[in-house]
Design an enzyme around this catalytic site. Sequence first.
Site, PDB file in Angstrom:
ATOM      1  N   LEU A  98      11.817 -38.402   1.388  1.00 34.92           N
ATOM      2  CA  LEU A  98      10.574 -37.925   0.780  1.00 34.92           C
ATOM      3  C   LEU A  98       9.387 -38.761   1.235  1.00 34.92           C
ATOM      4  CD1 LEU A  98      12.011 -37.296  -2.776  1.00 34.92           C
ATOM      5  CD2 LEU A  98      10.897 -35.540  -1.391  1.00 34.92           C
TER       6      LEU A  98
ATOM      7  N   CYS B 117      -2.373  -3.848   7.233  1.00 34.91           N
ATOM      8  CA  CYS B 117      -1.981  -4.071   8.625  1.00 34.91           C
ATOM      9  C   CYS B 117      -2.410  -2.893   9.500  1.00 34.91           C
ATOM     10  CB  CYS B 117      -0.470  -4.293   8.726  1.00 34.91           C
ATOM     11  SG  CYS B 117       0.531  -2.908   8.150  1.00 34.91           S
TER      12      CYS B 117
ATOM     13  N   GLY C 182      16.540 -38.067  -0.538  1.00 30.63           N
ATOM     14  CA  GLY C 182      16.174 -39.047  -1.565  1.00 30.63           C
ATOM     15  C   GLY C 182      14.828 -39.669  -1.241  1.00 30.63           C
TER      16      GLY C 182
ATOM     17  N   GLU D  32      14.270 -32.212  -1.390  1.00 28.22           N
ATOM     18  CA  GLU D  32      14.705 -32.687  -2.706  1.00 28.22           C
ATOM     19  C   GLU D  32      15.126 -34.153  -2.737  1.00 28.22           C
ATOM     20  OE1 GLU D  32      17.329 -30.721  -5.331  1.00 28.22           O
ATOM     21  OE2 GLU D  32      16.337 -28.796  -5.168  1.00 28.22           O
TER      22      GLU D  32
ATOM     23  N   GLU E 165       0.827  -1.215   0.000  1.00 27.49           N
ATOM     24  CA  GLU E 165       0.000   0.000   0.000  1.00 27.49           C
ATOM     25  C   GLU E 165       0.862   1.266   0.000  1.00 27.49           C
ATOM     26  OE1 GLU E 165      -2.076  -2.970   2.873  1.00 27.49           O
ATOM     27  OE2 GLU E 165      -0.082  -2.622   2.042  1.00 27.49           O
TER      28      GLU E 165
ATOM     29  N   CYS F 254      -0.345   0.242   7.684  1.00 28.37           N
ATOM     30  CA  CYS F 254      -0.831   0.702   6.383  1.00 28.37           C
ATOM     31  C   CYS F 254      -2.247   1.262   6.477  1.00 28.37           C
ATOM     32  CB  CYS F 254      -0.790  -0.440   5.377  1.00 28.37           C
ATOM     33  SG  CYS F 254       0.889  -0.930   4.938  1.00 28.37           S
TER      34      CYS F 254
ATOM     35  N   ASP G  95      25.703 -37.900  -3.571  1.00 31.64           N
ATOM     36  CA  ASP G  95      25.606 -36.901  -4.641  1.00 31.64           C
ATOM     37  C   ASP G  95      26.512 -35.697  -4.405  1.00 31.64           C
ATOM     38  OD1 ASP G  95      23.669 -38.644  -5.448  1.00 31.64           O
ATOM     39  OD2 ASP G  95      21.984 -37.265  -5.214  1.00 31.64           O
TER      40      ASP G  95
END
EC number: 3.5.4.26
Length: 345
Positions: A292, A77, A288, A286, A52, A86, A204
Amino acid sequence: MEEEKYMRRCIELAKNGLCNVAPNPMVGAVIVCDGRIIGEGYHVRCGEAHAEVNAIRSVKDESLLKRSTIYVSLEPCSHYGKTPPCADLIIEKQIPRIVIGCRDPFSKVAGRGIQKLQNAGREVIVGVLEEECLHLIRRFITFNTLRRPFITLKWAESADQFIDIERIDGNPVLLSSPLTSMLVHKKRAENTAIMVGRRTALLDNPSLTVRNWYGRNPIRIVLDRNLSLPNDLQIFNGEVPTLVFTEKEHPEEKSVSYITIDFGHNPLKLIMEELYQRNIQSLLVEGGSQLLQSFIDNELWDEAYIEKCPKRLYSGVKSPEISNNFSYSTKEHFGRQIWYYVHRI
């Protein structure tokens, strides 16, 4: 509809802050007078001016504000944080009409900005493109309501649903193309932190940085229960702050923080509590497959992006599995199909 048109512009503006505003929400604002946009703004960076304020500053003739409408994707806010409220600025500039996409779910605001504007005699309309505006700030909402980061799971899998060959050393199978790898780096830039398990870090030796996209490197997180990872891995190179979750006591090192937790009692829950305390709003997981799958099994995820590679591996490390109860959408990027899942909480 006129109001929806301007709110869509607010949403598009807000997205420009994706990589820089966390842990604040993305917000866009548009000021309209006599059917013409006279000012625009978005929250650029945490700690700096809100949408804003930037929209009001962009107006060349401030006298027009007294007969304008300000559109804002999120409730203004009403409290003093790193910047003044704001809602107070809107009242001070005598803007008579405010159109809001959605209420702020954060407890310090939660309708108070709307109430302050109404008490000042302003016309306030709430709920224009509400669903789209809430989706825009889904990271912020998850962080503040569930008290954990917004979690995105990401992996690439072969046509026969393997993510890698079985190996004890050597390089992983490349299932992403150079162009889809660029999209992975874009995801990294959009998240506060990135996580891998011990095996991925060891085999990796990833840097987990943003190299093929413009943006800030995410905080690196690795799980190393017994502190068995060698110190010469790239994640310990000091380039980016790194958090290591372990059961062992360990002294602090430069750019590496060791956090001791009990891996025998729901370690993911303990990790999420720690990340919340550290103000980490979003997390990209990400790899392995085991890590996950543990997030999936614990129903501890919000989005999942799966890149489908046409190559077949015939054997190896199986891909994580998401229940058929979850619907998904598909998109094609650079000749590869991406499956996008959303976990409905």
